[in-house]
Design a protein around this motif. Structure first.
Motif, short mmCIF file in Angstrom:
data_model
loop_
_atom_site.label_atom_id
_atom_site.label_comp_id
_atom_site.label_asym_id
_atom_site.label_seq_id
_atom_site.Cartn_x
_atom_site.Cartn_y
_atom_site.Cartn_z
N MET A 236 2.91 -3.23 -14.33
CA MET A 236 1.78 -2.89 -15.17
C MET A 236 0.94 -1.82 -14.48
O MET A 236 0.95 -1.69 -13.26
N THR A 237 0.21 -1.04 -15.29
CA THR A 237 -0.64 0.01 -14.75
C THR A 237 -1.89 -0.60 -14.12
O THR A 237 -2.45 -1.55 -14.62
N ILE A 238 -2.30 -0.02 -12.99
CA ILE A 238 -3.49 -0.51 -12.30
C ILE A 238 -4.73 0.07 -12.97
O ILE A 238 -4.91 1.28 -13.03
N ALA A 239 -5.58 -0.80 -13.49
CA ALA A 239 -6.84 -0.37 -14.09
C ALA A 239 -7.82 -0.01 -12.99
O ALA A 239 -7.70 -0.48 -11.85
N PRO A 240 -8.81 0.83 -13.28
CA PRO A 240 -9.76 1.24 -12.26
C PRO A 240 -10.44 0.07 -11.56
O PRO A 240 -10.78 0.16 -10.38
N HIS A 241 -10.63 -1.04 -12.29
CA HIS A 241 -11.34 -2.17 -11.70
C HIS A 241 -10.38 -3.18 -11.07
O HIS A 241 -10.82 -4.16 -10.48
N MET B 36 11.19 -3.16 -0.35
CA MET B 36 11.24 -1.70 -0.38
C MET B 36 11.52 -1.19 -1.79
O MET B 36 10.89 -0.21 -2.25
N ALA B 37 12.44 -1.84 -2.48
CA ALA B 37 12.74 -1.45 -3.86
C ALA B 37 11.52 -1.61 -4.75
O ALA B 37 11.21 -0.74 -5.59
N ARG B 38 10.80 -2.71 -4.58
CA ARG B 38 9.65 -2.98 -5.44
C ARG B 38 8.47 -2.06 -5.14
O ARG B 38 7.81 -1.55 -6.05
N VAL C 9 -2.02 6.42 -1.76
CA VAL C 9 -0.83 7.27 -1.92
C VAL C 9 -0.36 7.32 -3.37
O VAL C 9 0.75 7.79 -3.65
N GLY C 10 -1.19 6.88 -4.30
CA GLY C 10 -0.92 7.12 -5.71
C GLY C 10 -0.28 6.00 -6.48
O GLY C 10 0.28 6.25 -7.56
N GLY C 11 -0.34 4.78 -5.97
CA GLY C 11 0.24 3.66 -6.70
C GLY C 11 -0.35 3.53 -8.09
O GLY C 11 -1.57 3.53 -8.24
N ARG C 12 0.51 3.43 -9.09
CA ARG C 12 0.05 3.40 -10.48
C ARG C 12 0.24 2.04 -11.13
O ARG C 12 -0.35 1.76 -12.17
N ARG C 13 1.10 1.21 -10.58
CA ARG C 13 1.30 -0.11 -11.15
C ARG C 13 1.65 -1.08 -10.03
O ARG C 13 2.31 -0.72 -9.06
N ALA D 116 -3.99 -8.26 -3.13
CA ALA D 116 -2.99 -9.31 -2.94
C ALA D 116 -1.57 -8.77 -2.80
O ALA D 116 -0.63 -9.57 -2.69
N ILE D 117 -1.38 -7.46 -2.81
CA ILE D 117 -0.02 -6.91 -2.78
C ILE D 117 0.77 -7.43 -1.58
O ILE D 117 1.91 -7.89 -1.72
N ALA D 118 0.19 -7.37 -0.39
CA ALA D 118 0.92 -7.80 0.80
C ALA D 118 1.25 -9.29 0.73
O ALA D 118 2.39 -9.70 1.02
N HIS D 119 0.28 -10.12 0.36
CA HIS D 119 0.53 -11.56 0.29
C HIS D 119 1.57 -11.89 -0.79
O HIS D 119 2.43 -12.75 -0.58
#
Length: 407
Positions: A1-6, A110-112, A211-215, A11-14
């Motif tokens: 899903m796209t990351i909303a500004p808010h 890495m793929a994700r 680095v530009g993560g969008r989702r 939690a990405i690492a966990h």
């Protein structure tokens, strides 16, 4: 899903660490892991005489094995993320004493991560293998060292300062060195976490945004979503289709050819930045050279991408016969298809269209193709030994041929 500004990415690492710690590989996953192991070791041994082996003498094992393993650009690729997964995750796993499960967990992360960053990350100039590789290598090493999910998340955070690398390095030794730095950074990060060094896992989310993560990365699906692409030619994956198209036309005399046109989306040739390469490394990123090499050599192999091969008079005199007709569309090196049109001096023309090269997960290489690749890398006498490697024997073999310094 796209990351909303808010939206928070804290939690990405966990989330990824928890997923990695809990995977339960099936037999097919472990088979893929062992093929990745054999392929990575084979292409590494094929490069033992490359200057990269001498340049990295005395440096840590993960760095050395990854850098030498990538210098021929013959290692596998995860197409959706545009990352060379195995040449990062295999060395990091082996250097930390891990095996198939640890490799798979890191490869899945890495793929994700790479897929979530998307094609835009790559087009902005980042070398995705190096950027997401450091963090993923920390997963491989962390699991191999026995860290739990919290420890893995900490290791991932320790790898963030090394999560860089740019495409401008393509065609130089810097490309493979970036990969080596990423693998070693992950091992170093995991060792720090294992020793008790603290870090905030939210750093991974902060890096992801910068680095530009969008989702946000998604943890659902197969361990390695969409599988891995096996290369049959030691050059950029973007060259695999053009070479396959030329080869499908059969034996042609280059003297009978007036002109060659390649029609493909612009994204499919984005990494091919050298029209008139002057070295073997540059030749691996040259559409013109890949086409000419396929015509002259039939099946471009390791010998086709040496400095001497690129400098052949019959190469230099034919490079300008190749032209590109690029559509301004595409989001990936395999978008659309690749059409090669060969115009002959008698006025006739030949045409070949390739959508997927042999070795792509949806057009898999045969067992015979894979074994031929291994033989081409290590010779007939050693091929059986390499094909039958396991994770323990592979680590011992690499340590014998490319001894690593202190990690």
């Amino acid at each position: 899903m796209t990351i909303a500004p808010h939206e928070s990415t804290d939690a990405i690492a966990h989330d990824l660490a928890g997923w990695a710690a809990g995977i339960e590989p099936e037999a097919a996953d472990l088979d893929l892991a062992r093929r990745a192991l054999v392929d990575t070791v084979a292409v590494t041994l094929a490069a033992l005489d490359d200057p990269a082996a001498a340049w990295t003498d005395g440096l840590p094992a993960a760095l050395r094995w990854a850098a030498v393993g990538h210098v021929l650009d013959f290692d596998d690729l995860h197409i959706p993320s545009t990352t060379h997964i195995s040449v990062v995750c295999v060395p990091a796993t082996l250097a930390a004493g891990g095996g198939g499960r640890e490799y798979l967990a890191a490869a899945g992360v890495m793929a994700r991560l790479g897929t979530a960053l998307g094609w835009n990350h790559y087009t902005q100039g980042w070398h995705t293998t190096a950027t997401v590789g450091a963090i993923s290598a920390a997963v491989a090493a962390g699991l191999s060292l026995g860290l739990d999910s919290d420890g893995i998340a900490t290791a991932m955070a320790h790898a963030v300062p090394a999560a860089g690398g740019v495409r401008q390095a393509f065609g130089t030794a810097g490309k493979s060195m970036q990969v080596g730095f990423a693998a070693q950074a992950g091992v170093r990060a995991a060792r720090l976490a294992a020793a008790g060094a603290t870090a905030d896992p939210r750093a991974v989310g902060e890096w992801f945004r910068l680095v530009g993560g969008r989702r946000s990365p998604q943890v659902e699906g197969p361990i390695i979503p969409d599988g891995l692409g096996l290369k049959l030619h030691p050059c950029c994956y973007a060259l695999q289709r053009p070479i396959a198209a030329v080869r499908s036309l059969g034996s042609l005399s280059i003297d009978d050819i007036a002109r060659i046109r390649v029609h493909t989306p612009r994204s499919a040739v984005l990494p091919l930045i050298y029209n008139f390469p002057s070295s073997g490394l540059e030749g691996k990123f040259s559409l013109n050279y890949g086409i000419v090499a396929a015509l002259l050599d039939g099946f471009p192999d390791i010998g086709s991408f040496t400095d001497a091969a690129v400098q052949r008079p019959e190469v230099r005199s034919n490079l300008d016969r190749v032209s590109l007709v690029a559509e301004p569309v595409g989001e990936g090196v395999l978008d659309g298809d690749c059409t090669v049109v060969v115009e002959l001096r008698d006025g006739s023309q030949l045409e070949a269209v390739v959508d997927l090269p042999v070795g792509h997960p949806r057009r898999p290489a045969s067992v015979a193709d894979f074994e031929a690749k291994v033989r081409g890398c290590v010779g007939d006498e050693r091929a059986a030994e390499i094909v039958n490697l396991d994770w323990i024997s592979a680590a011992a073999l690499l340590q014998r041929h490319l001894p690593g310094g202190v990690n």
